[in-house]
Design a protein around this motif. Structure first.
Motif, PDB file in Angstrom:
ATOM      1  N   LYS A  20       0.861  -1.204  -0.072  1.00  0.00           N
ATOM      2  CA  LYS A  20      -0.089  -0.014   0.163  1.00  0.00           C
ATOM      3  C   LYS A  20       0.830   1.355  -0.102  1.00  0.00           C
ATOM      4  O   LYS A  20       0.608   2.289   0.707  1.00  0.00           O
ATOM      5  N   THR A  21       1.745   1.341  -0.832  1.00  0.00           N
ATOM      6  CA  THR A  21       2.747   2.408  -0.736  1.00  0.00           C
ATOM      7  C   THR A  21       2.074   3.699  -1.219  1.00  0.00           C
ATOM      8  O   THR A  21       2.658   4.973  -1.049  1.00  0.00           O
ATOM      9  N   ARG A  22       0.978   3.616  -1.953  1.00  0.00           N
ATOM     10  CA  ARG A  22       0.422   4.872  -2.500  1.00  0.00           C
ATOM     11  C   ARG A  22      -0.497   5.588  -1.466  1.00  0.00           C
ATOM     12  O   ARG A  22      -0.858   6.875  -1.437  1.00  0.00           O
ATOM     13  N   LEU A  23      -0.472   4.861  -0.429  1.00  0.00           N
ATOM     14  CA  LEU A  23      -0.873   5.621   0.909  1.00  0.00           C
ATOM     15  C   LEU A  23      -0.081   6.031   1.824  1.00  0.00           C
ATOM     16  O   LEU A  23      -0.251   6.783   2.919  1.00  0.00           O
ATOM     17  N   CYS A  24       1.236   6.410   1.319  1.00  0.00           N
ATOM     18  CA  CYS A  24       2.203   6.908   2.049  1.00  0.00           C
ATOM     19  C   CYS A  24       2.655   7.946   1.279  1.00  0.00           C
ATOM     20  O   CYS A  24       3.543   8.104   0.373  1.00  0.00           O
ATOM     21  N   PRO A  25       2.864   9.161   1.893  1.00  0.00           N
ATOM     22  CA  PRO A  25       1.960   9.664   3.064  1.00  0.00           C
ATOM     23  C   PRO A  25       0.371   9.692   2.571  1.00  0.00           C
ATOM     24  O   PRO A  25       0.099   9.324   1.110  1.00  0.00           O
ATOM     25  N   PRO A  26      -0.658   9.480   3.391  1.00  0.00           N
ATOM     26  CA  PRO A  26      -0.426  10.207   4.837  1.00  0.00           C
ATOM     27  C   PRO A  26       0.075   9.102   5.837  1.00  0.00           C
ATOM     28  O   PRO A  26       0.365   9.534   6.969  1.00  0.00           O
ATOM     29  N   LEU A  27      -0.346   7.917   5.494  1.00  0.00           N
ATOM     30  CA  LEU A  27       0.350   6.957   6.446  1.00  0.00           C
ATOM     31  C   LEU A  27       1.720   6.596   6.439  1.00  0.00           C
ATOM     32  O   LEU A  27       2.509   6.855   5.314  1.00  0.00           O
ATOM     33  N   THR A  28       2.064   5.994   7.472  1.00  0.00           N
ATOM     34  CA  THR A  28       3.566   5.641   7.559  1.00  0.00           C
ATOM     35  C   THR A  28       3.628   4.273   6.561  1.00  0.00           C
ATOM     36  O   THR A  28       2.615   3.544   6.764  1.00  0.00           O
TER      37      THR A  28
END
Length: 246
Positions: A20-28
């Motif tokens: 799920k690298t496309r969620l980084c950011p906002p996630l770590t």
């Protein structure tokens, strides 16, 4: 012999920096991996629920080889593993992720199922009734495809009764044109196409926000627990999210 519909979630073992690298950011990266694990658990639990209302066999169509142990920890009981890394697939014009999808379809049909479906691992709240509906449609007489279009222009579900390689030919994967291109391929080969309810993939900050607000669809208990544990809330605030991981 009972006619069965195989449903394979396209899966890879959750790993920080790879999931799920496309969620980084906002996630770590660690948060993204935790969400990925929760999505897999919920998707396979949802598939298991669907088996109680339709003759469905649940698979995790995975890659790469060697991640089986990590992956099994994220799956609902009874989910079968099926390698779908593209392998030695030989189909002109079928490249990238399309090779993995075709590999999964071929593998499930080779196992003796009447129909085979690929399911996104990024849509943990798809209603169980949608999976049951798709299987029911595919088990009716006659060749056809069943498509579950995603709100971003891709698709979360594709079911086939024959491994039509053309359905994966010349597709620009991970773009908003995927569903339209797939519809065009069905027309080109004269394949009947039935569409399911549109749903959304959680693959960026905007769609994560949709997930945080959503109150419909499958309950997705593992995902909701991960959201609570990570203290994610809407509107997404990068500082808040980062502090939750500390």
């Amino acid at each position: 012999m009972q006619r069965t519909c195989a449903v394979g979630v396209m899966a890879k073992a959750p790993q920080a920096g790879r999931s799920k690298t496309r969620l980084c950011p906002p996630l770590t990266p660690e948060q993204a991996a935790a969400m990925s694990a929760a999505f897999l658990r919920d998707t396979t639990e949802n598939m298991a629920a669907a088996t109680r209302n339709a003759p469905i066999t649940a698979y995790a169509a995975y890659a790469p080889v060697g991640t089986e142990t990590l992956l099994r920890a994220c799956l609902a009981e009874g989910t079968e593993l099926l390698l779908a890394d593209g392998g030695d697939i030989e189909a002109p014009g079928v490249a990238g992720f399309g090779r993995c999808l075709l590999h999964a379809i071929q593998g499930m049909l080779a196992a003796g199922h009447t129909a085979a479906c690929v399911l996104s691992a990024d849509s943990p709240t798809i209603p169980t009734a949608v999976l049951v509906q798709a299987a029911t449609l595919l088990l009716e007489p006659g060749d056809r495809a069943v498509l579950g279009p995603a709100d971003d222009g891709g698709y979360y579900f594709l079911g086939l009764k024959t491994a039509h390689a053309a359905m994966f030919r010349d597709i620009d994967w991970s773009t908003e044109t995927v569903a339209d291109a797939t519809r065009a391929r069905a027309r080109e080969i004269g394949l009947d196409l039935i569409e399911l309810e549109s749903w959304y993939d959680v693959d960026d900050a905007a769609s994560l926000g949709v997930l945080l607000r959503e109150t419909r669809g499958y309950a997705a208990l593992a995902t909701r627990a991960a959201i609570a544990r990570l203290e994610l809330r809407h509107p997404l605030d990068k500082t808040t999210l980062l502090s939750a991981a500390e």
